[in-house]
Write a protein that holds these residues in place. Structure first.
Motif, PDB file in Angstrom:
ATOM      1  N   LYS A 103       0.824  -1.213   0.000  1.00 50.85           N
ATOM      2  CA  LYS A 103       0.000   0.000   0.000  1.00 50.85           C
ATOM      3  C   LYS A 103       0.858   1.262   0.000  1.00 50.85           C
ATOM      4  N   THR A 104       1.804   1.314   0.951  1.00 47.08           N
ATOM      5  CA  THR A 104       2.655   2.507   1.057  1.00 47.08           C
ATOM      6  C   THR A 104       3.417   2.742  -0.243  1.00 47.08           C
ATOM      7  N   THR A 126       1.443   5.157   5.734  1.00 47.18           N
ATOM      8  CA  THR A 126       2.407   4.815   6.782  1.00 47.18           C
ATOM      9  C   THR A 126       3.536   5.838   6.881  1.00 47.18           C
ATOM     10  N   THR A 141      -1.005   4.170   9.875  1.00 50.75           N
ATOM     11  CA  THR A 141      -1.114   4.059   8.424  1.00 50.75           C
ATOM     12  C   THR A 141      -2.321   4.842   7.941  1.00 50.75           C
ATOM     13  N   GLU A 166      -3.604   5.255   1.692  1.00 50.72           N
ATOM     14  CA  GLU A 166      -3.672   3.842   2.060  1.00 50.72           C
ATOM     15  C   GLU A 166      -4.962   3.594   2.820  1.00 50.72           C
TER      16      GLU A 166
END
Ligand SMILES: CC(=O)N[C@H]1[C@@H](OP(=O)(O)OP(=O)(O)OC[C@H]2O[C@@H](n3ccc(=O)[nH]c3=O)[C@H](O)[C@@H]2O)O[C@H](CO)[C@@H](O)[C@@H]1O[C@H](C)C(=O)N[C@@H](C)C(=O)N[C@H](CCC(=O)O)C(=O)O
Ligand SMILES: Nc1ncnc2c1ncn2[C@@H]1O[C@H](COP(=O)(O)OP(=O)(O)OP(=O)(O)O)[C@@H](O)[C@H]1O
Ligand SMILES: N[C@H](CCC[C@H](N)C(=O)O)C(=O)O
Ligand SMILES: [Mg+2]
Length: 471
Positions: A103-104, A126, A141, A166
């Motif tokens: 995701k990051t 994050t 996050t 995210e």
């Protein structure tokens, strides 16, 4: 804004803000009272009203006296919707990414690609809130809903037109990133993590799927990494709502990965799109980084980006902090990489990324976080034992747990591994035993700047420690 505008009534009181913690309530605040995992926010309603709350969003059965009760069976969702109306406007284009890993990386790469296309873009996740010039950490996050919506609206005021964020499973389950229109949603993959919170893989998957079944706009798009065992289900969930699907990967239709050839400092990708094949030199190593780059390109294309220009921009992506970051070259000549792998699947991906580059041994140093899913510990040990040549098990944020017990659980999967509790010493030992043909991987903390022991956050940065130990 008058309260009546939010309730549909004629209340003339002026709304000054939103809060989900009664300690943050001031005069004119709308308070959201939710049942949490530790306490029940409904127990703080009276205190919130005393502190000046003019309305309380809570379940119909909650007791609200002295303020307007905005009753809803799903108070978190209702609160997010109202807060979004208060904080609006938001950047014109917002996209979200979910998945266990990546995701990051994806939100950061998406931000970079938009910037290369000339947009004022930002990412939230994050690493914090990142704009071209600035990075501010939020601690989680997915920040809480008030922080998320106010930060996102703040970005719009600064002139940001494109934002990628995210959507963690916790965040989705707790409606932390709701209320604003989401033009495209990305899915990277699903594997074991966070079972301490979700209980089962099915519940974990379901939490993530809300992004496709409820959060992304019905006239928006889903960008799905097509090579995951669950990809077909994700696409089905999106299509059931009429959401346009763009699939990417070796099985992808929108962006099809035809070949991938590791080079010294990156990899050559052949990607088929719109009936043509594009050859790209991605300046990042590892299959997983190619996957994230493709999901990110998909998100940019889904929100109007030109296919050829977006794919060409992949060649100019900058590394993401703490994701296969080369910290230093040891005096032995072995490069030392820092990676944020903290799940079995991620550890496998990180080792697989480096293995083709190691002529000698792959030495891995890692641990597992305390107060988190315990079942992943032995699995991480087993993966390291199977795929790396030398395994050193150390500490990674023991938090409220006994560090030695966590290490023992990791070692169950890696019986032959060396145990060194101190992370600094473990990194030092790995570097000391490395030879010129070897590669050292320090996994689990990536960009993190602290080791969490009990309630203390002791300053710790894998990259600086690796440099110190290599000096
Ligand atoms: C398990 C979890 O997700 N907890 C988060 C969650 O708490 P909760 O709703 O369960 O809250 P609670 O403490 O039971 O309290 C219930 C309600 O009462 C309110 N309250 C509480 C006490 C009080 O005195 N007054 C008051 O009003 C609270 O604000 C809350 O609204 O909502 C809080 C506010 O948003 C978060 O700070 C908190 O994150 C904790 C600190 C946490 O460690 N979360 C981690 C596990 C997390 O969320 N991680 C994910 C995934 C990471 C990833 O894989 O990328 C993330 O998105 O960061
Ligand atoms: N597409 C992918 N497939 C498999 N592993 C990946 C993938 N992307 C990242 N990883 C691994 O996961 C680690 C974390 O990556 P990243 O920070 O982008 O994920 P994340 O989903 O944001 O993680 P978190 O849940 O902690 O926020 C990386 O350092 C890498 O080891
Ligand atoms: N978002 C993840 C990060 C884990 C990072 C790792 N270093 C750990 O502390 O377990 C979590 O909060 O579970
Ligand atoms: Mg992340």
């Amino acid at each position: 804004m008058k309260l009546g505008l939010l309730t549909g009534g004629d209340e003339q009181a002026t709304v000054s803000g939103f809060a989900i913690d009664h300690r943050k309530v001031a005069s004119g605040t709308v308070f959201g009272a939710f049942a949490g995992s530790k306490v029940n926010g409904e127990d703080y309603i009276a205190a919130a009203v005393k502190a000046g709350a003019i309305a309380v969003v809570a379940r119909p059965e909650a007791r609200v006296e002295g303020a307007v009760h905005i009753a809803d069976a799903n108070p978190r969702r209702a609160f997010a919707g109202l807060a979004a109306r208060f904080f609006a406007p938001f950047p014109a284009v917002a996209v979200a990414v979910t998945g266990t890993n990546g995701k990051t990386s994806c939100v950061e790469m998406t931000r970079q690609l938009w910037r290369m296309a000339g947009f004022h873009a930002a990412s939230i996740g994050t690493l914090g809130v990142t704009t071209g010039d600035d990075r501010v950490s939020t601690g989680l996050t997915t920040p809480d809903v008030v922080t998320f919506l106010s930060n996102t609206a703040g970005l719009a005021r600064e002139g940001v037109s494109h934002v990628a964020f995210e959507a963690s499973s916790h965040g989705l389950e707790q409606y932390r990133t709701e209320g604003l229109p989401v033009r495209a949603a990305g899915f990277t993959n699903l594997s074991r993590d966070h079972l301490d919170y979700h209980g089962t893989m099915a519940a974990y998957f379901e939490a993530k799927m809300r992004l496709f079944s409820e959060v992304v706009s019905a006239d928006g798009a889903a960008v799905v990494w097509a090579d995951d065992p669950l990809s077909a289900q994700v696409m089905e969930i999106a299509r059931a709502r009429g959401v346009r699907v763009l699939s990417v990967g070796t099985q992808g239709e929108t962006l099809k990965l035809v070949s991938r050839d590791p080079t010294l400092l990156g990899q050559g990708l052949a990607i088929m799109a719109e009936g043509r094949t594009f050859e790209i030199n991605l300046p990042l190593i590892g299959a997983y980084q190619a996957a994230n780059a493709m999901v990110s390109a998909g998100l940019v294309i889904a929100t109007g980006g030109d296919v050829a220009a977006t794919l060409a921009s992949l060649a100019r992506l900058q590394p993401v902090r703490g994701r296969l970051e080369r910290a230093v070259i040891a005096r032995s000549g072995a490069p030392v990489y820092v990676d944020y792998a903290h799940t079995p699947d991620a550890l496998e991906a990180a080792i697989a990324a480096l293995a083709p580059h190691a002529k000698g041994r792959l030495i891995v140093v890692f641990g597992a976080g305390g107060d988190r899913d315990q079942g992943k510990r032995a699995a991480m040990g087993a993966i390291a034992a199977a795929l790396a040549d030398v395994v050193i098990v150390t500490d990674d944020n023991p938090r409220g747990e006994d560090a030695a017990t966590i290490r023992a659980m990791v070692l169950e999967g890696a019986p032959g591994a060396t145990e060194i509790g101190s992370r600094r010493e473990a990194i030092g030992a790995a570097i000391a035993l490395s030879g010129p043909e070897d590669i050292v991987l320090v996994a689990g903390k990536g960009h993190e700047q602290g080791q969490i022991v009990g309630d203390l956050v002791l300053p710790f940065d894998d990259v600086s420690v690796a440099r110190e130990m290599a000096a």
